[in-house]
Design a protein around this motif. Structure first.
Motif, short mmCIF file in Angstrom:
data_model
loop_
_atom_site.label_atom_id
_atom_site.label_comp_id
_atom_site.label_asym_id
_atom_site.label_seq_id
_atom_site.Cartn_x
_atom_site.Cartn_y
_atom_site.Cartn_z
N ASN A 320 -10.41 82.76 -62.76
CA ASN A 320 -9.91 83.56 -61.92
C ASN A 320 -10.73 84.56 -61.14
O ASN A 320 -10.42 85.66 -60.60
N LEU A 321 -12.14 84.03 -60.93
CA LEU A 321 -12.88 84.52 -59.95
C LEU A 321 -12.05 84.09 -58.68
O LEU A 321 -11.54 83.10 -58.73
N PRO A 322 -12.80 84.73 -57.61
CA PRO A 322 -12.02 84.36 -56.29
C PRO A 322 -11.90 82.81 -56.01
O PRO A 322 -12.97 82.28 -56.17
N GLY A 323 -10.95 82.28 -55.69
CA GLY A 323 -10.81 80.80 -55.42
C GLY A 323 -10.54 79.91 -56.67
O GLY A 323 -10.32 78.71 -56.17
N THR A 324 -10.34 80.48 -57.71
CA THR A 324 -10.08 79.77 -58.89
C THR A 324 -8.59 79.36 -59.18
O THR A 324 -8.34 78.26 -59.92
N THR A 325 -7.63 79.97 -58.68
CA THR A 325 -6.27 79.86 -59.21
C THR A 325 -5.94 78.43 -58.73
O THR A 325 -5.17 77.78 -59.32
N LEU A 326 -6.38 77.82 -57.38
CA LEU A 326 -5.84 76.76 -57.11
C LEU A 326 -6.17 75.55 -57.89
O LEU A 326 -5.39 74.91 -58.17
N SER A 327 -7.61 75.81 -58.25
CA SER A 327 -8.18 74.75 -59.01
C SER A 327 -7.38 74.77 -60.53
O SER A 327 -7.05 73.64 -61.10
N CYS A 333 -1.68 70.15 -62.81
CA CYS A 333 -1.07 69.17 -62.35
C CYS A 333 -1.57 67.94 -62.66
O CYS A 333 -0.94 66.60 -62.86
N SER A 334 -2.91 67.71 -63.03
CA SER A 334 -3.65 66.49 -63.48
C SER A 334 -2.94 66.06 -64.84
O SER A 334 -3.38 64.85 -65.20
N THR A 335 -2.44 66.91 -65.58
CA THR A 335 -1.78 66.50 -66.84
C THR A 335 -0.43 66.01 -66.77
O THR A 335 0.28 65.63 -67.65
N GLY A 336 0.23 66.00 -65.42
CA GLY A 336 1.46 65.38 -65.12
C GLY A 336 2.57 66.59 -65.31
O GLY A 336 3.62 66.41 -65.02
#
Ligand code: SF4
Length: 362
Positions: A320-327, A333-336
């Motif tokens: 949750n440092l800046p920019g990590t929410t998307l990842s 999503c990679s888990t389905g």
């Protein structure tokens, strides 16, 4: 594999915790199907705010226990907490967890009540759904916080074995097993969505203890579970028994199997993929989602406080440092599963229980 949960005797649960990976694979797959059919395909996200590490207790495994003179103590003020809640809302989360050391006083009860009121005013729809994790309190305190807007409460039993519990807590009334049980029952009485959980890989813990932990959660009819590997902290008494615990990879393997087996036994509850798992393997939470977990709690505590909230060593701090929410969403999503930060994630188990209760009349 239909109704597999009903076929799992205590002895079979213990056996499955110890069998080889090939023998366990069908159960992991069944847990995944059970999640989809009974709890859906969403992964709920709850923003975690660690509000303070001042604790009245002295649990023998915990890095922020009262007697640890090495711990750097902090307590976020209301402005810092509200600002972390605002940041969570801005990041897209609609569900937050306020967690902190245990404190029991009129002023603390009142402070949380006021905070809940402030949080409820942060958005026109009543603010984010709030989960509290602030230890054992009286029924009247739980009722006041529930009335002020808290919906869920996490209180881990840590071990459902009286004997193991007594080995990891001081022998005094403040740390009694019965007091913990009573608090869990009060939470239910106060109409929370109740969460509990256990540590996995404690010294002296056997597969039979873990199987009994699953049964305990079933008996308590919980709505949510957060469990994970026991992680040592050098400034705690339990650290002296570290030679008696399984290696980290084994503790993680057991934790993932506990997730799968609990999903089979309690198909519609919420189960967290916990940070302690991630402390052993950076990809462990995704693995837990593949085994039947459906909640992740990204840490939105201000960075310095996050480091000081050291229940155990090697806690992951970089999320949750800046920019990590998307990842994080990408990883889910990679888990389905579908990442659902906007969904408040009420436990289906709780909703069904409420729907089956007779309406209050008069
Ligand atoms: S485990 Fe919880 S109650 Fe026990 S010392 Fe740590 S923060 Fe306090």
């Amino acid at each position: 594999m239909k109704d597999l949960g009903h076929e799992l005797t205590d002895a079979r649960l213990a056996e499955l915790l110890e069998c080889d990976d090939n023998d366990f694979a069908p159960y992991a797959a069944a847990a995944r199907r059970t999640l989809a059919s009974h709890a859906g395909s969403k992964c709920y996200l709850r923003a975690l705010i660690e509000m303070g590490n001042v604790c009245a207790k002295d649990c023998l495994y915990c890095g922020i226990r009262r007697s640890n003179r090495h711990a750097v103590r902090y307590m976020l003020d209301d402005d810092a907490i509200i600002s972390a809640v605002r940041a969570s809302l801005a990041a897209g989360y609609r569900s937050i967890v306020l967690q902190g050391g245990e404190q029991c006083s009129d002023s603390f009860t009142l402070r949380i009540e006021r905070l809940l009121d402030k949080i409820s005013r942060l958005s026109p729809d009543g603010g984010p759904a709030v989960t509290l994790s602030l230890g054992e309190q009286s029924l009247s305190t739980y009722l006041r916080w529930r009335q002020a807007g808290a919906r869920r409460y996490l209180l881990r039993i840590e071990s459902s074995s009286r004997h193991l519990y007594s080995r990891i807590h001081p022998a005094d009334p403040l740390h009694s097993f019965d007091r913990r049980l009573e608090a869990l029952m009060s939470l239910r009485e106060a109409d929370y969505q109740v969460g509990t959980g256990v540590m996995i890989g404690l010294p002296g813990q056997t597969a039979a203890h873990l199987a009994a932990d699953i049964r305990f959660m079933q008996r308590m009819d919980i709505d949510m579970c957060g469990m994970g590997p026991y992680m040592e902290h050098r400034h705690t008494p339990l650290y002296s028994l570290r030679a008696a615990i399984p290696p980290p990879a084994e503790r993680l393997r057991l934790s993932l199997r506990m997730v799968a087996l609990l999903r089979l036994v309690m198909p519609d509850i919420n189960i967290a993929a916990t940070t302690a798992m991630q402390a052993i393997d950076p990809n462990a939470r995704e693995e837990a989602l593949r085994m039947g977990a459906n909640v992740i709690m990204p840490n939105m505590t201000p960075q310095q406080a996050k480091a000081d909230y050291a229940l155990y060593e090697n806690k992951p701090l970089d999320e949750n440092l800046p920019g990590t929410t998307l990842s994080l969403c990408d990883r889910i999503c990679s888990t389905g599963l579908v990442a659902a930060p906007q969904d408040d994630g009420t436990s289906r188990h709780y909703s069904k229980r409420k729907a089956s209760q007779p309406p209050v009349t008069g």
